[in-house]
Write a protein that holds these residues in place. Structure first.
Motif, mmCIF file in Angstrom:
data_model
loop_
_atom_site.group_PDB
_atom_site.id
_atom_site.type_symbol
_atom_site.label_atom_id
_atom_site.label_comp_id
_atom_site.label_asym_id
_atom_site.label_seq_id
_atom_site.Cartn_x
_atom_site.Cartn_y
_atom_site.Cartn_z
ATOM 1 N N ARG A 195 -3.045 55.864 6.260
ATOM 2 C CA ARG A 195 -4.236 56.523 6.768
ATOM 3 C C ARG A 195 -5.098 57.061 5.627
ATOM 4 O O ARG A 195 -4.621 57.274 4.528
ATOM 5 C CB ARG A 195 -3.839 57.656 7.729
ATOM 6 N N ARG A 196 -6.365 57.263 5.940
ATOM 7 C CA ARG A 196 -7.368 57.751 4.985
ATOM 8 C C ARG A 196 -7.616 56.761 3.851
ATOM 9 O O ARG A 196 -8.102 57.126 2.786
ATOM 10 C CB ARG A 196 -6.968 59.122 4.416
ATOM 11 N N GLY A 197 -7.270 55.500 4.097
ATOM 12 C CA GLY A 197 -7.511 54.477 3.092
ATOM 13 C C GLY A 197 -8.525 53.436 3.522
ATOM 14 O O GLY A 197 -8.704 52.433 2.832
ATOM 15 N N GLY A 198 -9.155 53.670 4.650
ATOM 16 C CA GLY A 198 -10.193 52.758 5.111
ATOM 17 C C GLY A 198 -9.739 51.721 6.122
ATOM 18 O O GLY A 198 -10.569 50.988 6.668
ATOM 19 N N LEU A 199 -8.420 51.656 6.403
ATOM 20 C CA LEU A 199 -7.929 50.644 7.336
ATOM 21 C C LEU A 199 -8.456 50.890 8.749
ATOM 22 O O LEU A 199 -8.834 49.954 9.458
ATOM 23 C CB LEU A 199 -6.397 50.644 7.364
ATOM 24 N N GLY A 200 -8.470 52.156 9.152
ATOM 25 C CA GLY A 200 -8.967 52.478 10.480
ATOM 26 C C GLY A 200 -10.418 52.068 10.645
ATOM 27 O O GLY A 200 -10.810 51.493 11.666
ATOM 28 N N THR A 201 -11.220 52.343 9.614
ATOM 29 C CA THR A 201 -12.633 51.971 9.653
ATOM 30 C C THR A 201 -12.788 50.455 9.746
ATOM 31 O O THR A 201 -13.623 49.944 10.508
ATOM 32 C CB THR A 201 -13.345 52.492 8.390
ATOM 33 N N GLU A 202 -11.963 49.721 8.993
ATOM 34 C CA GLU A 202 -12.062 48.259 8.990
ATOM 35 C C GLU A 202 -11.762 47.663 10.365
ATOM 36 O O GLU A 202 -12.524 46.845 10.882
ATOM 37 C CB GLU A 202 -11.077 47.678 7.970
ATOM 38 N N ILE A 203 -10.651 48.067 10.956
ATOM 39 C CA ILE A 203 -10.241 47.427 12.200
ATOM 40 C C ILE A 203 -11.090 47.889 13.370
ATOM 41 O O ILE A 203 -11.400 47.122 14.285
ATOM 42 C CB ILE A 203 -8.730 47.646 12.454
ATOM 43 N N LEU A 204 -11.543 49.151 13.337
ATOM 44 C CA LEU A 204 -12.442 49.635 14.394
ATOM 45 C C LEU A 204 -13.793 48.943 14.284
ATOM 46 O O LEU A 204 -14.393 48.567 15.306
ATOM 47 C CB LEU A 204 -12.592 51.151 14.291
ATOM 48 N N SER A 205 -14.279 48.737 13.060
ATOM 49 C CA SER A 205 -15.542 48.017 12.864
ATOM 50 C C SER A 205 -15.449 46.601 13.423
ATOM 51 O O SER A 205 -16.379 46.113 14.080
ATOM 52 C CB SER A 205 -15.892 47.948 11.375
ATOM 53 N N ALA A 206 -14.332 45.942 13.146
ATOM 54 C CA ALA A 206 -14.157 44.573 13.625
ATOM 55 C C ALA A 206 -14.136 44.516 15.151
ATOM 56 O O ALA A 206 -14.758 43.637 15.761
ATOM 57 C CB ALA A 206 -12.872 43.981 13.057
ATOM 58 N N ALA A 207 -13.429 45.463 15.772
ATOM 59 C CA ALA A 207 -13.335 45.476 17.231
ATOM 60 C C ALA A 207 -14.702 45.722 17.865
ATOM 61 O O ALA A 207 -15.088 45.044 18.830
ATOM 62 C CB ALA A 207 -12.335 46.540 17.678
ATOM 63 N N LEU A 208 -15.450 46.666 17.317
ATOM 64 C CA LEU A 208 -16.769 46.974 17.874
ATOM 65 C C LEU A 208 -17.756 45.839 17.615
ATOM 66 O O LEU A 208 -18.609 45.536 18.463
ATOM 67 C CB LEU A 208 -17.287 48.285 17.287
ATOM 68 N N ARG A 209 -17.668 45.208 16.453
ATOM 69 C CA ARG A 209 -18.533 44.074 16.136
ATOM 70 C C ARG A 209 -18.250 42.920 17.103
ATOM 71 O O ARG A 209 -19.172 42.294 17.639
ATOM 72 C CB ARG A 209 -18.292 43.642 14.688
ATOM 73 N N TRP A 210 -16.967 42.652 17.355
ATOM 74 C CA TRP A 210 -16.592 41.594 18.298
ATOM 75 C C TRP A 210 -17.126 41.917 19.692
ATOM 76 O O TRP A 210 -17.647 41.035 20.381
ATOM 77 C CB TRP A 210 -15.080 41.449 18.326
ATOM 78 N N ALA A 211 -16.996 43.176 20.097
ATOM 79 C CA ALA A 211 -17.475 43.570 21.422
ATOM 80 C C ALA A 211 -18.978 43.361 21.544
ATOM 81 O O ALA A 211 -19.465 42.851 22.564
ATOM 82 C CB ALA A 211 -17.117 45.033 21.686
ATOM 83 N N ARG A 212 -19.705 43.723 20.506
ATOM 84 C CA ARG A 212 -21.162 43.562 20.555
ATOM 85 C C ARG A 212 -21.546 42.084 20.588
ATOM 86 O O ARG A 212 -22.446 41.689 21.345
ATOM 87 C CB ARG A 212 -21.815 44.273 19.374
ATOM 88 N N LEU A 213 -20.869 41.263 19.785
ATOM 89 C CA LEU A 213 -21.141 39.835 19.809
ATOM 90 C C LEU A 213 -20.815 39.217 21.171
ATOM 91 O O LEU A 213 -21.414 38.218 21.572
ATOM 92 C CB LEU A 213 -20.319 39.128 18.725
ATOM 93 N N SER A 214 -19.880 39.844 21.889
ATOM 94 C CA SER A 214 -19.471 39.341 23.201
ATOM 95 C C SER A 214 -20.352 39.855 24.331
ATOM 96 O O SER A 214 -20.130 39.504 25.489
ATOM 97 C CB SER A 214 -18.013 39.722 23.468
ATOM 98 N N GLY A 215 -21.328 40.712 23.989
ATOM 99 C CA GLY A 215 -22.277 41.167 24.994
ATOM 100 C C GLY A 215 -22.220 42.630 25.364
ATOM 101 O O GLY A 215 -23.004 43.094 26.204
#
Length: 254
Positions: A195-215
């Motif tokens: 934690r506090r190493g950026g992993l949470g930001t990376e995977i949350l960004s990917a999930a939200l980006r995928w959701a937005r691309l999906s509509g």
């Protein structure tokens, strides 16, 4: 401050679909959720969904308690802004008390700055996701069949995000459930030593980006109100609290 009840109702509805209980019954507008194989409070609680539905409180709670007892569970009531005030007063008078509070947070995905590319593509391997989640949440392996049933029962589109590293295996996971124009973030976890190493930001960004691309145009999540590190991360993404909910049971000190 008064709540926007139509928004609360919609977020509750997508929340139910994103984490479906094995058994759902109704007593009037009270939803009775039970799942024999998994102890999650969200899957084993009574959720009143109409502030005006407050008839026969003692009898209905007694009937619900019997149903819970048949599953070997103690009755839990989930309080949202949709609960009848009369029910809250009745429970307090009968010795009930709240024992956990969670925040429901949302963000407008159309205005959120996210990476142009997906760092992690969603997996559709439920077994792999469950194994990773159990390790990160330090849950018993015996929960695997119940989790498989829950995740397989989700009807909206799902994306399982898993970050793995050589030798250590899974270090972060997130489940994104896209329900029309709303996406829910579930089962989000990062290994304690990562934690506090950026992993949470990376995977949350990917999930939200995928959701937005999906509509999806908006995203929501639920987080225990005492989880300050997680709430701080969500606020960095623009998530803001819409309402809170509390769990109640009898004979528990507040």
């Amino acid at each position: 401050m008064p709540h926007d009840l139509p928004t609360v109702r919609r977020l509750e509805a997508v929340g139910f679909r994103a984490w479906p209980a094995a058994s759902v019954a109704y007593d009037g507008s009270w939803q009775i959720r039970l799942t024999g194989g998994h102890p999650s409070k969200r899957l084993n609680c009574v959720v009143p969904l109409d502030p005006s539905d407050h008839r026969d409180l003692a009898l209905r709670l007694q009937k619900a308690a019997k149903r819970f007892d048949s599953y070997g569970r103690k009755l839990i009531v989930r309080e949202t802004p949709l609960i009848p005030p009369q029910l809250l007063s009745f429970m307090e008078a009968e010795g009930w008390a709240p024992f956990e509070t969670a925040d429901v947070m949302t963000v407008d995905l159309t205005e959120l700055a996210l990476p142009d590319t997906l760092d992690y593509l969603p997996s559709h391997d439920i077994g792999r996701f469950i194994d990773a989640s159990l390790v990160l949440d330090k849950d018993e392996a015996s929960l695997k069949p119940a989790l498989a049933e829950i995740l397989s029962s989700i009807k909206p589109q799902t994306g399982f995000f898993i970050k793995e590293v050589p030798k250590d295996g899974a270090v972060a996971v997130a489940l994104c459930v896209q329900d029309n124009d709303l996406a829910g973030i579930m089962s989000f976890a990062v290994a304690a030593d990562r934690r506090r190493g950026g992993l949470g930001t990376e995977i949350l960004s990917a999930a939200l980006r995928w959701a937005r691309l999906s509509g999806a145009r908006g995203a929501w999540l639920q987080v225990v109100s005492t989880n300050d590190p997680a709430i701080a991360l969500y606020r960095k993404f623009g998530f803001r609290k819409v309402y809170e909910y509390r769990y109640w049971r009898q004979g528990v000190m507040a």
